[in-house]
Write a protein that holds these residues in place. Structure first.
Motif, PDB file in Angstrom:
ATOM      1  N   LEU A  29       0.881  -1.151   0.000  1.00 24.77           N
ATOM      2  CA  LEU A  29       0.000   0.000   0.000  1.00 24.77           C
ATOM      3  C   LEU A  29       0.926   1.210   0.000  1.00 24.77           C
ATOM      4  CD1 LEU A  29      -2.660   1.498   0.176  1.00 24.77           C
ATOM      5  CD2 LEU A  29      -2.583   1.208   2.662  1.00 24.77           C
ATOM      6  N   PHE A  30       0.971   1.932  -1.099  1.00 25.79           N
ATOM      7  CA  PHE A  30       1.867   3.077  -1.286  1.00 25.79           C
ATOM      8  C   PHE A  30       1.002   4.325  -1.321  1.00 25.79           C
ATOM      9  CE2 PHE A  30       6.097   4.218  -3.379  1.00 25.79           C
ATOM     10  CZ  PHE A  30       5.925   5.597  -3.246  1.00 25.79           C
ATOM     11  N   PHE A  31       1.195   5.209  -0.346  1.00 29.08           N
ATOM     12  CA  PHE A  31       0.442   6.452  -0.282  1.00 29.08           C
ATOM     13  C   PHE A  31       1.347   7.603  -0.679  1.00 29.08           C
ATOM     14  CE2 PHE A  31      -1.227  10.203   1.961  1.00 29.08           C
ATOM     15  CZ  PHE A  31      -2.457  10.270   1.332  1.00 29.08           C
ATOM     16  N   GLY A  32       1.083   8.181  -1.838  1.00 23.31           N
ATOM     17  CA  GLY A  32       1.829   9.337  -2.317  1.00 23.31           C
ATOM     18  C   GLY A  32       1.162  10.602  -1.823  1.00 23.31           C
ATOM     19  N   GLY A  33       1.512  11.040  -0.641  1.00 23.51           N
ATOM     20  CA  GLY A  33       0.906  12.227  -0.032  1.00 23.51           C
ATOM     21  C   GLY A  33       1.656  13.484  -0.419  1.00 23.51           C
ATOM     22  N   PHE A  34       1.596  13.831  -1.709  1.00 27.01           N
ATOM     23  CA  PHE A  34       2.229  15.058  -2.191  1.00 27.01           C
ATOM     24  C   PHE A  34       1.413  15.588  -3.365  1.00 27.01           C
ATOM     25  CE2 PHE A  34       4.305  11.338  -3.961  1.00 27.01           C
ATOM     26  CZ  PHE A  34       4.377  11.587  -5.327  1.00 27.01           C
ATOM     27  N   CYS A  35       1.536  16.873  -3.640  1.00 22.50           N
ATOM     28  CA  CYS A  35       0.755  17.501  -4.703  1.00 22.50           C
ATOM     29  C   CYS A  35       0.947  16.788  -6.033  1.00 22.50           C
ATOM     30  CB  CYS A  35       1.164  18.961  -4.864  1.00 22.50           C
ATOM     31  SG  CYS A  35       0.796  19.964  -3.423  1.00 22.50           S
ATOM     32  N   TYR A  36      -0.165  16.590  -6.739  1.00 27.66           N
ATOM     33  CA  TYR A  36      -0.185  15.982  -8.075  1.00 27.66           C
ATOM     34  C   TYR A  36       0.293  14.526  -8.080  1.00 27.66           C
ATOM     35  CZ  TYR A  36      -0.038  21.014  -8.979  1.00 27.66           C
ATOM     36  OH  TYR A  36      -0.252  22.358  -8.961  1.00 27.66           O
ATOM     37  N   ALA A  45      -1.617  -1.463  -4.051  1.00 32.16           N
ATOM     38  CA  ALA A  45      -2.346  -0.268  -4.466  1.00 32.16           C
ATOM     39  C   ALA A  45      -1.489   0.964  -4.278  1.00 32.16           C
ATOM     40  CB  ALA A  45      -3.627  -0.131  -3.647  1.00 32.16           C
ATOM     41  N   TYR A  46      -1.762   1.956  -5.108  1.00 31.97           N
ATOM     42  CA  TYR A  46      -1.131   3.262  -4.997  1.00 31.97           C
ATOM     43  C   TYR A  46      -2.244   4.299  -4.864  1.00 31.97           C
ATOM     44  CZ  TYR A  46       1.321   7.549  -6.045  1.00 31.97           C
ATOM     45  OH  TYR A  46       1.825   8.822  -5.948  1.00 31.97           O
ATOM     46  N   VAL A  47      -2.107   5.207  -3.903  1.00 30.09           N
ATOM     47  CA  VAL A  47      -3.086   6.252  -3.672  1.00 30.09           C
ATOM     48  C   VAL A  47      -2.371   7.589  -3.773  1.00 30.09           C
ATOM     49  CG1 VAL A  47      -4.735   7.211  -2.009  1.00 30.09           C
ATOM     50  CG2 VAL A  47      -4.358   4.747  -2.091  1.00 30.09           C
ATOM     51  N   GLY A  48      -2.982   8.549  -4.455  1.00 28.66           N
ATOM     52  CA  GLY A  48      -2.384   9.866  -4.574  1.00 28.66           C
ATOM     53  C   GLY A  48      -3.445  10.912  -4.847  1.00 28.66           C
ATOM     54  N   TYR A  49      -3.004  12.138  -5.141  1.00 23.57           N
ATOM     55  CA  TYR A  49      -3.875  13.275  -5.413  1.00 23.57           C
ATOM     56  C   TYR A  49      -3.742  13.687  -6.876  1.00 23.57           C
ATOM     57  CZ  TYR A  49      -3.195  13.922  -0.342  1.00 23.57           C
ATOM     58  OH  TYR A  49      -3.107  13.756   1.003  1.00 23.57           O
ATOM     59  N   ASP A  50      -4.818  14.264  -7.435  1.00 20.86           N
ATOM     60  CA  ASP A  50      -4.702  14.796  -8.790  1.00 20.86           C
ATOM     61  C   ASP A  50      -4.756  16.325  -8.769  1.00 20.86           C
ATOM     62  OD1 ASP A  50      -7.373  15.260  -8.266  1.00 20.86           O
ATOM     63  OD2 ASP A  50      -8.126  14.178 -10.010  1.00 20.86           O
ATOM     64  N   TRP A  51      -4.614  16.923  -7.609  1.00 18.56           N
ATOM     65  CA  TRP A  51      -4.652  18.377  -7.453  1.00 18.56           C
ATOM     66  C   TRP A  51      -3.515  18.821  -6.538  1.00 18.56           C
ATOM     67  CZ3 TRP A  51      -5.284  19.000  -2.258  1.00 18.56           C
ATOM     68  CH2 TRP A  51      -5.898  17.941  -1.579  1.00 18.56           C
ATOM     69  N   SER A  52      -3.344  20.145  -6.511  1.00 10.59           N
ATOM     70  CA  SER A  52      -2.250  20.659  -5.655  1.00 10.59           C
ATOM     71  C   SER A  52      -2.730  20.831  -4.220  1.00 10.59           C
ATOM     72  CB  SER A  52      -1.741  21.969  -6.193  1.00 10.59           C
ATOM     73  OG  SER A  52      -2.754  22.956  -6.134  1.00 10.59           O
TER      74      SER A  52
END
Length: 174
Positions: A143-150, A167-174
């Motif tokens: 479980l990889f959480f990319g907690g950074f903008c974009y 799974a990979y989770v991230g954001y599509d916004w800043s």
């Protein structure tokens, strides 16, 4: 007890938390840290590694294999600009220096490790490709959480292709 029914989806029992800008956002990171320390034991896991500020070097991003949960809480940089994103880079906590530049010279030339001035000295950033090329995730369910903008743009979601499963989770916004 509510914790008796919790199950882990990852095959490695360790979590790593990396926050290159801890001094800016320690309040939030401390909450993440406390929650992980309190609750991971309920599923037989532990937060075993925590790097913050300048401890979050380029080398640290080559040492992610063998963790079931990878959580990165940092800044992201959209390239070439946020209206037309093709790549996203993750800020490390390491100030640019001769030794690291020499060690990763080929990666710098290929654009996998850009260097940019960030509110002070020049810092390194890393790409998803850099992380994928320098870690062996082929046996890990992560479980990889990319907690950074974009962090859900560019090639970041494709990092799951390197995992045995996960799974990979991230954001599509800043």
């Amino acid at each position: 007890d509510e914790g008796d029914n919790l199950k882990s989806l990852v095959n490695e029992r360790k979590m790593i938390l990396i926050n290159p800008h801890y001094s800016d956002r320690s309040y939030y990171t401390d909450q993440l840290y406390s929650f992980a320390r309190t609750n991971l034991g309920k599923v037989g896991m532990e937060l075993s590694t925590f790097y913050k500020d300048q401890e979050a070097t380029v080398d640290r991003f080559t040492e992610l294999s063998g963790y079931g949960i990878i959580q990165i809480y940092s800044h992201g940089w959209a390239w070439p600009k946020q209206e037309n994103i093709t790549d996203v880079y993750l800020l490390t906590g390491e100030t640019a220096n001769e030794a690291t530049s020499k060690k990763y010279w080929d990666e710098l030339k290929k654009g996998n490790i850009p260097v940019m001035k960030v509110a002070g000295p020049n810092k390194y950033l890393v790409s998803e490709k850099f992380i994928a090329d320098h870690n062996d995730f082929s046996n890990d369910t992560i479980l990889f959480f990319g907690g950074f903008c974009y962090s859900f743009l560019g090639d970041w979601p494709d990092i799951i292709d390197e995992f045995a499963d996960g799974a990979y989770v991230g954001y599509d916004w800043s």
